[in-house]
Write an enzyme that holds these catalytic residues in place. Structure first.
Site, PDB file in Angstrom:
ATOM      1  N   ASP A 190      45.681  41.666  37.732  1.00  0.00           N
ATOM      2  CA  ASP A 190      46.991  41.627  38.380  1.00  0.00           C
ATOM      3  C   ASP A 190      47.154  40.269  39.034  1.00  0.00           C
ATOM      4  OD1 ASP A 190      47.443  44.251  37.671  1.00  0.00           O
ATOM      5  OD2 ASP A 190      46.645  45.050  39.553  1.00  0.00           O
ATOM      6  N   TRP A 246      53.313  41.961  36.912  1.00  0.00           N
ATOM      7  CA  TRP A 246      52.137  41.258  37.419  1.00  0.00           C
ATOM      8  C   TRP A 246      50.862  41.560  36.623  1.00  0.00           C
ATOM      9  CZ3 TRP A 246      54.533  45.399  39.800  1.00  0.00           C
ATOM     10  CH2 TRP A 246      53.812  46.590  39.823  1.00  0.00           C
ATOM     11  N   HIS A 247      50.896  42.578  35.779  1.00  0.00           N
ATOM     12  CA  HIS A 247      49.698  43.040  35.083  1.00  0.00           C
ATOM     13  C   HIS A 247      49.600  42.381  33.704  1.00  0.00           C
ATOM     14  CE1 HIS A 247      46.641  46.301  34.129  1.00  0.00           C
ATOM     15  NE2 HIS A 247      46.910  45.793  32.939  1.00  0.00           N
ATOM     16  N   HIS A 256      41.606  47.773  33.860  1.00  0.00           N
ATOM     17  CA  HIS A 256      40.824  46.929  34.756  1.00  0.00           C
ATOM     18  C   HIS A 256      39.321  47.097  34.505  1.00  0.00           C
ATOM     19  CE1 HIS A 256      43.890  45.178  37.411  1.00  0.00           C
ATOM     20  NE2 HIS A 256      44.567  46.290  37.204  1.00  0.00           N
ATOM     21  N   ALA A 312      46.092  54.405  37.245  1.00  0.00           N
ATOM     22  CA  ALA A 312      45.334  55.005  36.143  1.00  0.00           C
ATOM     23  C   ALA A 312      44.223  55.911  36.660  1.00  0.00           C
ATOM     24  CB  ALA A 312      44.732  53.907  35.266  1.00  0.00           C
ATOM     25  N   SER A 353      41.713  53.094  32.963  1.00  0.00           N
ATOM     26  CA  SER A 353      42.251  51.838  33.495  1.00  0.00           C
ATOM     27  C   SER A 353      41.790  50.627  32.700  1.00  0.00           C
ATOM     28  CB  SER A 353      41.814  51.663  34.953  1.00  0.00           C
ATOM     29  OG  SER A 353      42.168  50.382  35.435  1.00  0.00           O
ATOM     30  N   GLU A 359      55.312  46.680  35.116  1.00  0.00           N
ATOM     31  CA  GLU A 359      54.385  45.914  35.943  1.00  0.00           C
ATOM     32  C   GLU A 359      54.376  44.453  35.490  1.00  0.00           C
ATOM     33  OE1 GLU A 359      50.514  47.629  36.187  1.00  0.00           O
ATOM     34  OE2 GLU A 359      51.224  49.522  37.042  1.00  0.00           O
ATOM     35  N   GLN A 418      37.934  52.577  40.449  1.00  0.00           N
ATOM     36  CA  GLN A 418      39.212  53.129  40.005  1.00  0.00           C
ATOM     37  C   GLN A 418      39.370  54.573  40.469  1.00  0.00           C
ATOM     38  OE1 GLN A 418      41.563  51.290  38.631  1.00  0.00           O
ATOM     39  NE2 GLN A 418      42.977  53.016  38.694  1.00  0.00           N
TER      40      GLN A 418
END
Length: 340
Positions: A261, A306-307, A254, A247, A252, A304, A226
């Site tokens: 995503d 897609w997230h 993630h 981020a 983040s 977002e 990240q």
């Protein structure tokens, strides 16, 4: 993440020019020397080929430069996010994953002459806290308990990672479908929490039954990964803009192993058949649109579609709010702002 139509148009025009300019040169050469007795077409074709190689080489070098920094989507979007293909399920691991799933029921399919509909009646539990001592950090503005376990923040039992609540640099999820490496410098599409990954597989299967194709394009990212992505985005677009979509390391989701995503990391995903279906059905599998449309001030990030973030069916249903998504920040009464 968000690309412009103009950027894509310019890219297409460039590729056309790669082929068109050599042809234009040959036409000019032919017209220029047609009255001369000696015509060196071998040389002319050689020059045309060199023109093509130079133009193609410039584009290739740019792509290689991006690849070195592990951002293959950069040239299209001008905002760098690393993407990975969804990895096929391993049968042996699949058996292990099924054992960890706490809720059972079935997905039923009903078909008529015009539509096929998936009815998912399964419920998905929220992910348990990590092991460690709970340290109280007070309450949110809406009265929910805040506590930390080994530096990881929870609100009402849900792990939180945003601009206010950071993850430790050495944090990596442990109960994942594929082992997550905190020292990794690349992403891992299947390093997702086992419970969350099983829910994703159910969602993917139901979408596939409707001839929809959803796949993980960006999954777990370590703190290091990240940091590389964020620094690259700041370099390309400046920190102020980068902070609206990328981020900072440690903030983040993630890194949690609870999000990913889907498909095209671009706002256009919302207008695809897959994007529309995900927006209306993700909650049934315990997933939420983490950064809803029009909630930038609450989440700290642009819309977002897609997230997706896994929270379990109970909370996901509330945040879905009949299609008018509520952000985690608004629901719990927490902030998402960097302490500058």
């Amino acid at each position: 993440m968000e690309s412009s139509a103009l950027t894509k148009f310019i890219s297409i025009i460039y590729w056309i020019l790669c082929f068109l300019l050599p042809v234009i040169y040959l036409i000019i050469y032919h017209n220029k020397v047609k009255k001369k007795k000696r015509k060196n077409y071998n040389r002319a074709f050689g020059v045309a080929f060199v023109i093509f190689i130079i133009l193609f080489g410039i584009k290739l070098l740019l792509r290689l430069n991006v690849a070195i920094f592990e951002y293959p989507n950069c040239l299209i979007n001008n905002i760098c996010e690393e993407e990975e293909e969804d990895i096929p399920v391993n049968k042996e691991n699949d058996k292990t994953t099924k054992k960890t799933t706490t809720s059972t029921s079935t997905s039923t399919k009903t078909t008529n002459s015009t539509t096929k509909k998936i009815t998912n009646e399964k419920t998905y539990a929220k992910v348990k806290d990590i092991d460690g001592e709970k340290i109280s950090k007070g309450k949110t503005s809406k009265g929910y308990d805040i506590y930390e376990i080994n530096g990881v923040t929870y609100v009402d039992g849900y792990l939180i990672a945003n601009k206010t609540y950071f993850l430790p640099e050495d944090y990596a999820p442990s109960d994942t479908y594929t082992k997550a490496d905190k020292e990794a410098t690349r992403q891992c599409a299947t390093c997702i929490n086992n419970t969350a990954y099983q829910a994703y597989k159910d969602m993917k299967a139901d979408a596939s039954a409707l001839n929809l194709n959803i796949y993980i394009s960006s999954g777990f990212r370590s703190f290091i990964t990240q940091r590389n992505i964020y620094n690259r985005n700041v370099k390309n677009n400046g920190q102020q803009k980068a902070d609206t979509y990328s981020a900072r390391p440690g903030s983040s989701e993630h890194q949690t192993g609870l999000c990913f995503d889907l498909n095209t990391i671009d706002s256009s995903f919302a207008n695809t058949a897959e994007g529309k279906w995900v927006n209306q059905n993700a909650w049934k599998y315990g997933y939420i649109i983490r950064y809803p449309k029009g909630k930038n001030d609450e989440t700290g990030y642009i819309y977002e579609p897609w997230h997706l973030r896994y929270v379990g069916t109970e909370l996901a249903r509330k945040l879905y709010n009949n299609g008018d998504w509520i952000s985690i920040e608004d629901y719990f009464g927490i902030t998402s702002k960097y302490d500058e």
